[in-house]
Write an enzyme that holds these catalytic residues in place. Sequence first.
Site, short mmCIF file in Angstrom:
data_model
loop_
_atom_site.label_atom_id
_atom_site.label_comp_id
_atom_site.label_asym_id
_atom_site.label_seq_id
_atom_site.Cartn_x
_atom_site.Cartn_y
_atom_site.Cartn_z
N THR A 158 32.55 42.32 42.54
CA THR A 158 31.90 43.56 42.90
C THR A 158 30.59 43.24 43.59
OG1 THR A 158 32.87 44.69 41.02
CG2 THR A 158 30.82 45.61 41.88
N HIS A 166 43.46 44.61 37.75
CA HIS A 166 42.27 44.17 37.00
C HIS A 166 42.46 44.54 35.51
CE1 HIS A 166 38.45 42.94 35.84
NE2 HIS A 166 37.68 43.60 36.68
N ASN A 226 38.24 41.63 31.51
CA ASN A 226 36.80 41.88 31.43
C ASN A 226 36.36 43.20 30.79
OD1 ASN A 226 36.78 39.44 32.66
ND2 ASN A 226 35.95 40.11 34.62
N TYR A 247 37.68 46.19 30.87
CA TYR A 247 37.95 47.46 31.54
C TYR A 247 39.21 48.12 30.96
CZ TYR A 247 34.07 45.96 34.33
OH TYR A 247 32.80 45.55 34.70
N ASN A 258 34.38 37.96 24.49
CA ASN A 258 33.85 38.39 23.20
C ASN A 258 32.39 38.78 23.33
OD1 ASN A 258 34.13 38.63 20.26
ND2 ASN A 258 32.54 37.06 20.24
C1 LIG Z 1 28.50 39.48 41.28
C2 LIG Z 1 29.77 39.39 40.47
C3 LIG Z 1 30.67 40.44 40.51
C4 LIG Z 1 31.88 40.35 39.80
N1 LIG Z 1 32.80 41.36 39.92
C5 LIG Z 1 34.05 41.21 39.41
C6 LIG Z 1 35.07 42.14 39.71
O1 LIG Z 1 34.90 43.11 40.45
N2 LIG Z 1 36.29 41.91 39.15
C7 LIG Z 1 36.54 40.85 38.34
O2 LIG Z 1 37.66 40.70 37.85
N3 LIG Z 1 35.58 39.95 38.05
C8 LIG Z 1 34.35 40.08 38.59
N4 LIG Z 1 33.41 39.11 38.39
C9 LIG Z 1 33.76 37.89 37.65
C10 LIG Z 1 34.19 36.79 38.62
O3 LIG Z 1 35.44 37.10 39.23
C11 LIG Z 1 34.33 35.45 37.88
O4 LIG Z 1 35.23 35.62 36.83
C12 LIG Z 1 33.00 34.93 37.34
O5 LIG Z 1 31.99 34.96 38.34
C13 LIG Z 1 33.13 33.50 36.81
O6 LIG Z 1 33.56 32.62 37.83
P1 LIG Z 1 32.51 31.61 38.54
O7 LIG Z 1 31.93 30.77 37.43
O8 LIG Z 1 33.31 30.82 39.52
O9 LIG Z 1 31.44 32.46 39.18
C14 LIG Z 1 32.17 39.20 39.04
C15 LIG Z 1 31.23 38.17 38.97
C16 LIG Z 1 30.05 38.24 39.70
C17 LIG Z 1 29.08 37.09 39.67
#
Ligand SMILES: Cc1cc2nc3c(=O)[nH]c(=O)nc-3n(C[C@H](O)[C@H](O)[C@H](O)COP(=O)(O)O)c2cc1C
Length: 371
Positions: free
Chosen positions: A26, A176, A179, A181, A234
């Site tokens: 997002t 989705h 997380n 939702y 969690n």
């Molecule tokens: C700015 C931001 C927005 C995110 N929005 C979503 C989202 O819209 N849908 C989703 O499933 N996860 C979302 N996440 C989680 C990411 O998909 C991912 O699981 C998380 O950043 C961990 O991965 P990374 O360590 O590679 O960043 C978001 C994470 C960040 C940082």
Amino acid sequence: MSTQALLTPFHKNINLNNRVVMAPMTRSRAANEGNVPTEDLHVLYYTQRASAGLIITEGSQVSKDAVGYINTAGIYSKKQVEGWKKVTKAVHDKGGKIFIQLWHVGRMSHPDFHNGELPLAPSALNPNAKSYTPEGFKDTVTPKAMTLEDIKQTVEDFKNAAINAVEAGFDGVEIHSSNGYLFHQFFNGTSNIRTDEYGGNMENRTRFFFEVLNTMKSVILQEKIGVRFNPSLNDMFGITLDEETIPTFEYIIKKLNDYNLAYVHLSEPFNDVSNVPFAVEHIAKHFRPLYNGTLMINAGFDQDSGNKVIEEGNADLVAFGKPFISNPDLVERFEYNYPIADWDADTFYTPGKEGYIDYPNYKKEEHLAKK
Ligand SMILES: Cc1cc2nc3c(=O)[nH]c(=O)nc-3n(C[C@H](O)[C@H](O)[C@H](O)COP(=O)(O)O)c2cc1C
């Protein structure tokens, strides 16, 4: 030729140039009436990242009811579909692949988004979290427990969103179901205390998810559907693990062997769960033996650990989130072992270009000069 596992092509249901996936994120840049993706922001942002084997878009609300954050781009109106068409075309023109993440936040919302009406959820239980409204962060409220009619309507909303996604030219969709939702709220016993066929045992708590999946596959090939879970989530987004949480995800993932999906996308725990009762600490390792199809893993990976998880056979694809925000050319940086740029969390959700389309590609000349 590179021998990195992450950079090898992938061909099963989906054909990807490499195994580096851009995780759904997002970014709240659809700051216009109608929450339409725009040419000067969204098209550019995703095109800059088109060398990913697969891009999964930001969570995109499937209806007006589904929203819970400001300025998120939806996939329920004609204008939104037209906006997304420009994104998919631009990514395809650069040889990339792109799925859209279909999103319903459920109770992670606020009446300000719904003309004062309560957000929808499996049960009337407040997640005691925050919702990012047009007036800033506000406390969540006790939501409305969905009626059977609400559930039916939401299944339809996901079906329509899948139809729209096909029309917009996406290579596929990701549900989705992660997380904290709406789907996760149905799965979890601390957010679902229903006594009808959508609550109680595992079959009931996962019924809504499978109804959506089964309905969606009547309008889009199941080979083009991915699903996302965060089994050990969690103490975040209103979710608390209980003794049935992990068995519920095992039940879902085993049942998904009966489908022929694009992939199952799992997240490693978002926080330290080593002392949390009922948690699984190593998600890829735990779930890989249970699932025969394509497994995508995410959360906290870098080039080395990403290559390793594939080499060890615990995942087929690796999704990178934050690294893709600040490194549009992440794949090339892996390929040439260039350094990875840091991301600025202050501009994750702010409107406009800053922190969105202004992260540069790595300059080869500078790299060579430094050597
Ligand atoms: C700015 C931001 C927005 C995110 N929005 C979503 C989202 O819209 N849908 C989703 O499933 N996860 C979302 N996440 C989680 C990411 O998909 C991912 O699981 C998380 O950043 C961990 O991965 P990374 O360590 O590679 O960043 C978001 C994470 C960040 C940082």
